[in-house]
Design a protein around this motif. Sequence first.
Motif, PDB file in Angstrom:
ATOM      1  N   GLN A  50       5.211  12.506   0.375  1.00  0.00           N
ATOM      2  CA  GLN A  50       4.648  11.293  -0.211  1.00  0.00           C
ATOM      3  C   GLN A  50       4.798  11.306  -1.724  1.00  0.00           C
ATOM      4  OE1 GLN A  50       0.588  11.058   1.243  1.00  0.00           O
ATOM      5  NE2 GLN A  50       1.256  10.220   3.212  1.00  0.00           N
ATOM      6  N   VAL A  51       4.920  10.112  -2.270  1.00  0.00           N
ATOM      7  CA  VAL A  51       5.002   9.930  -3.723  1.00  0.00           C
ATOM      8  C   VAL A  51       3.844   9.043  -4.159  1.00  0.00           C
ATOM      9  CG1 VAL A  51       6.368   9.028  -5.642  1.00  0.00           C
ATOM     10  CG2 VAL A  51       7.515  10.153  -3.720  1.00  0.00           C
ATOM     11  N   GLY A  52       2.987   9.587  -5.013  1.00  0.00           N
ATOM     12  CA  GLY A  52       1.912   8.803  -5.606  1.00  0.00           C
ATOM     13  C   GLY A  52       0.810   8.395  -4.657  1.00  0.00           C
ATOM     14  N   ALA A  53      -0.230   7.853  -5.259  1.00  0.00           N
ATOM     15  CA  ALA A  53      -1.341   7.214  -4.554  1.00  0.00           C
ATOM     16  C   ALA A  53      -1.864   6.139  -5.494  1.00  0.00           C
ATOM     17  CB  ALA A  53      -2.431   8.219  -4.207  1.00  0.00           C
ATOM     18  N   TYR A  54      -1.730   4.890  -5.100  1.00  0.00           N
ATOM     19  CA  TYR A  54      -1.975   3.767  -6.002  1.00  0.00           C
ATOM     20  C   TYR A  54      -3.103   2.877  -5.477  1.00  0.00           C
ATOM     21  CZ  TYR A  54       2.758   5.196  -7.291  1.00  0.00           C
ATOM     22  OH  TYR A  54       3.858   5.924  -7.654  1.00  0.00           O
ATOM     23  N   SER A  55      -3.949   2.438  -6.384  1.00  0.00           N
ATOM     24  CA  SER A  55      -5.017   1.530  -5.987  1.00  0.00           C
ATOM     25  C   SER A  55      -4.498   0.101  -5.823  1.00  0.00           C
ATOM     26  CB  SER A  55      -6.152   1.558  -7.024  1.00  0.00           C
ATOM     27  OG  SER A  55      -5.661   1.200  -8.311  1.00  0.00           O
ATOM     28  N   LYS A  56      -3.329  -0.197  -6.427  1.00  0.00           N
ATOM     29  CA  LYS A  56      -2.706  -1.513  -6.290  1.00  0.00           C
ATOM     30  C   LYS A  56      -1.425  -1.395  -5.467  1.00  0.00           C
ATOM     31  CE  LYS A  56      -4.421  -3.455 -10.657  1.00  0.00           C
ATOM     32  NZ  LYS A  56      -4.037  -4.100 -11.941  1.00  0.00           N
ATOM     33  N   LYS A  57      -1.322  -2.212  -4.429  1.00  0.00           N
ATOM     34  CA  LYS A  57      -0.163  -2.137  -3.547  1.00  0.00           C
ATOM     35  C   LYS A  57       1.138  -2.466  -4.289  1.00  0.00           C
ATOM     36  CE  LYS A  57       1.557  -3.549   0.983  1.00  0.00           C
ATOM     37  NZ  LYS A  57       2.871  -4.036   0.553  1.00  0.00           N
ATOM     38  N   GLU A  58       1.051  -3.354  -5.259  1.00  0.00           N
ATOM     39  CA  GLU A  58       2.271  -3.736  -5.986  1.00  0.00           C
ATOM     40  C   GLU A  58       2.883  -2.547  -6.721  1.00  0.00           C
ATOM     41  OE1 GLU A  58       1.575  -6.040  -9.771  1.00  0.00           O
ATOM     42  OE2 GLU A  58      -0.445  -6.186  -8.922  1.00  0.00           O
ATOM     43  N   ASN A  59       2.042  -1.608  -7.192  1.00  0.00           N
ATOM     44  CA  ASN A  59       2.557  -0.415  -7.850  1.00  0.00           C
ATOM     45  C   ASN A  59       3.273   0.492  -6.851  1.00  0.00           C
ATOM     46  OD1 ASN A  59       1.500  -1.270 -10.290  1.00  0.00           O
ATOM     47  ND2 ASN A  59      -0.411  -0.148 -10.042  1.00  0.00           N
ATOM     48  N   ALA A  60       2.704   0.596  -5.655  1.00  0.00           N
ATOM     49  CA  ALA A  60       3.350   1.376  -4.598  1.00  0.00           C
ATOM     50  C   ALA A  60       4.662   0.719  -4.197  1.00  0.00           C
ATOM     51  CB  ALA A  60       2.418   1.516  -3.400  1.00  0.00           C
ATOM     52  N   ASP A  61       4.669  -0.609  -4.115  1.00  0.00           N
ATOM     53  CA  ASP A  61       5.895  -1.338  -3.756  1.00  0.00           C
ATOM     54  C   ASP A  61       6.993  -1.108  -4.794  1.00  0.00           C
ATOM     55  OD1 ASP A  61       4.847  -2.415  -1.434  1.00  0.00           O
ATOM     56  OD2 ASP A  61       4.123  -4.231  -2.419  1.00  0.00           O
ATOM     57  N   ASN A  62       6.615  -1.081  -6.061  1.00  0.00           N
ATOM     58  CA  ASN A  62       7.591  -0.848  -7.122  1.00  0.00           C
ATOM     59  C   ASN A  62       8.203   0.544  -7.018  1.00  0.00           C
ATOM     60  OD1 ASN A  62       7.195  -3.391  -8.234  1.00  0.00           O
ATOM     61  ND2 ASN A  62       5.634  -2.695  -9.677  1.00  0.00           N
ATOM     62  N   MET A  63       7.362   1.545  -6.725  1.00  0.00           N
ATOM     63  CA  MET A  63       7.866   2.906  -6.561  1.00  0.00           C
ATOM     64  C   MET A  63       8.765   3.004  -5.331  1.00  0.00           C
ATOM     65  SD  MET A  63       8.296   5.969  -7.480  1.00  0.00           S
ATOM     66  CE  MET A  63       7.187   6.099  -8.892  1.00  0.00           C
ATOM     67  N   ALA A  64       8.371   2.338  -4.252  1.00  0.00           N
ATOM     68  CA  ALA A  64       9.188   2.346  -3.033  1.00  0.00           C
ATOM     69  C   ALA A  64      10.569   1.750  -3.301  1.00  0.00           C
ATOM     70  CB  ALA A  64       8.484   1.574  -1.925  1.00  0.00           C
ATOM     71  N   ALA A  65      10.608   0.703  -4.115  1.00  0.00           N
ATOM     72  CA  ALA A  65      11.884   0.066  -4.444  1.00  0.00           C
ATOM     73  C   ALA A  65      12.779   1.013  -5.238  1.00  0.00           C
ATOM     74  CB  ALA A  65      11.636  -1.219  -5.234  1.00  0.00           C
ATOM     75  N   LYS A  66      12.192   1.780  -6.162  1.00  0.00           N
ATOM     76  CA  LYS A  66      12.963   2.732  -6.942  1.00  0.00           C
ATOM     77  C   LYS A  66      13.542   3.824  -6.045  1.00  0.00           C
ATOM     78  CE  LYS A  66      10.319   2.142 -11.253  1.00  0.00           C
ATOM     79  NZ  LYS A  66       9.427   2.826 -12.219  1.00  0.00           N
ATOM     80  N   LEU A  67      12.720   4.316  -5.129  1.00  0.00           N
ATOM     81  CA  LEU A  67      13.171   5.363  -4.227  1.00  0.00           C
ATOM     82  C   LEU A  67      14.291   4.859  -3.314  1.00  0.00           C
ATOM     83  CD1 LEU A  67       9.684   6.869  -3.434  1.00  0.00           C
ATOM     84  CD2 LEU A  67      11.607   8.191  -4.307  1.00  0.00           C
ATOM     85  N   LYS A  68      14.152   3.635  -2.835  1.00  0.00           N
ATOM     86  CA  LYS A  68      15.193   3.053  -1.980  1.00  0.00           C
ATOM     87  C   LYS A  68      16.499   2.902  -2.748  1.00  0.00           C
ATOM     88  CE  LYS A  68      12.170   0.592   1.251  1.00  0.00           C
ATOM     89  NZ  LYS A  68      11.702  -0.725   1.751  1.00  0.00           N
ATOM     90  N   ALA A  69      16.400   2.541  -4.037  1.00  0.00           N
ATOM     91  CA  ALA A  69      17.600   2.409  -4.859  1.00  0.00           C
ATOM     92  C   ALA A  69      18.295   3.751  -5.046  1.00  0.00           C
ATOM     93  CB  ALA A  69      17.229   1.819  -6.222  1.00  0.00           C
ATOM     94  N   ASP A  70      17.534   4.840  -4.917  1.00  0.00           N
ATOM     95  CA  ASP A  70      18.098   6.184  -5.027  1.00  0.00           C
ATOM     96  C   ASP A  70      18.490   6.756  -3.668  1.00  0.00           C
ATOM     97  OD1 ASP A  70      18.314   6.802  -7.731  1.00  0.00           O
ATOM     98  OD2 ASP A  70      16.179   7.251  -7.906  1.00  0.00           O
ATOM     99  N   GLY A  71      18.438   5.909  -2.628  1.00  0.00           N
ATOM    100  CA  GLY A  71      18.954   6.322  -1.330  1.00  0.00           C
ATOM    101  C   GLY A  71      17.951   6.856  -0.333  1.00  0.00           C
ATOM    102  N   PHE A  72      16.656   6.699  -0.604  1.00  0.00           N
ATOM    103  CA  PHE A  72      15.639   7.210   0.309  1.00  0.00           C
ATOM    104  C   PHE A  72      15.019   6.078   1.135  1.00  0.00           C
ATOM    105  CE2 PHE A  72      15.643  10.079  -3.391  1.00  0.00           C
ATOM    106  CZ  PHE A  72      15.934  11.277  -2.752  1.00  0.00           C
ATOM    107  N   ASP A  73      14.775   6.345   2.412  1.00  0.00           N
ATOM    108  CA  ASP A  73      14.062   5.398   3.263  1.00  0.00           C
ATOM    109  C   ASP A  73      12.565   5.591   3.060  1.00  0.00           C
ATOM    110  OD1 ASP A  73      16.352   4.315   4.409  1.00  0.00           O
ATOM    111  OD2 ASP A  73      16.452   5.874   5.940  1.00  0.00           O
ATOM    112  N   THR A  74      11.845   4.509   2.791  1.00  0.00           N
ATOM    113  CA  THR A  74      10.424   4.622   2.485  1.00  0.00           C
ATOM    114  C   THR A  74       9.616   3.572   3.223  1.00  0.00           C
ATOM    115  OG1 THR A  74      10.461   3.062   0.622  1.00  0.00           O
ATOM    116  CG2 THR A  74      11.026   5.348   0.140  1.00  0.00           C
ATOM    117  N   PHE A  75       8.317   3.813   3.282  1.00  0.00           N
ATOM    118  CA  PHE A  75       7.385   2.776   3.699  1.00  0.00           C
ATOM    119  C   PHE A  75       6.031   3.075   3.062  1.00  0.00           C
ATOM    120  CE2 PHE A  75       6.715   6.042   6.903  1.00  0.00           C
ATOM    121  CZ  PHE A  75       5.349   6.026   7.135  1.00  0.00           C
TER     122      PHE A  75
END
Length: 339
Positions: A239-264
């Motif tokens: 897991q990466v991070g723990a965010y109180s705002k979902k939008e922050n988690a979504d932003n991190m997920a997008a970065k990870l996906k851009a680097d080739g990782f499958d996330t949810f």
Amino acid sequence: MNITQRPSPNKYDGRKGWKPDMIVCHITEGSYEGAVSWLCNPQAQASAHFVVAQDGRVSQLVPLTDGAWCNGTSTDASSSVYYGKSTLAAVRERKTNANYYTVSIEHEGIWAKTKGKLTDAQLAATIELIKFIRSEVKRIYGVEIPLDREHIVGHYQINPVTKPNCPGSEFQFDAIIAALKGSESSTGNQGNSASGTVLYRVQVGAYGVKANAEKTLEAIKAKGYDTMLVQVGNLYKVQVGAYSKKENADNMAAKLKADGFDTFITTQGGTTVSVESASASITVGSKVKIKSSAAKYSTGQAIPDWVKNNTYTVQQLGDGKVLLKEIVSWVNISDVSLV
């Protein structure tokens, strides 16, 4: 947790009537044994409650009921450690020596090399140690130390003039606080913290075999992300991070996906698991073996079976990869193990 007792004479007897409600993190600027030895030396006129080694060992030098000599502030306005210079409102408002109400943790490291970033074993040990400290402080004093950046702090926040780089810009405060909040929360689907806040985590895989989870974790770390391994039942989750705002988690997920990782995104935490980082221990000249599970060189070509499980010498270190002398090939660090 396993804590070695190494009593230091450098301390206050008691806390001058104050109760501890703040944990201050430091960097030793030297080795673990060297720091413990010096902080137990009367000539040092300094100490800390705990010291955490890079391999996860922990020593206690001062009882929680006594003040350590680690975060001293002065009431003299002309002093470089005047309490009024602190960036923390609580320190400025209390107008006294911060040693009276703080608990100090020294972390083995050299700022010029790590900028304060903890090893995986050190991070896991620190999380467990702070959990222990909070439990003991509540038991002894009836005080619950809040899990926020006003109460889990760095020395630079107490003394910004004299200690601007202690413990360092890469120290994982957010990961520590998130892990502690996660351990207090339900492990069910809601993942609520004790305060009722939902924490959103970016998950990159769940594995029944720890080694497979570690391989993914190393690949993520090689890209520069601060990540952790948690266990829920029989599954190991990266897991990466723990965010109180979902939008922050979504932003991190997008970065990870851009680097080739499958996330949810998940709201389920878990128990933090210690990981021995290959990149933290492999150096030029190290003897390593290519794992049988390795599929491709870092350049993309397939690794033939006859190359695997043989011993090679590390000739050069790269970004998440090593150059092996005998085969003149770059291999991902996650695909090799020390011999």
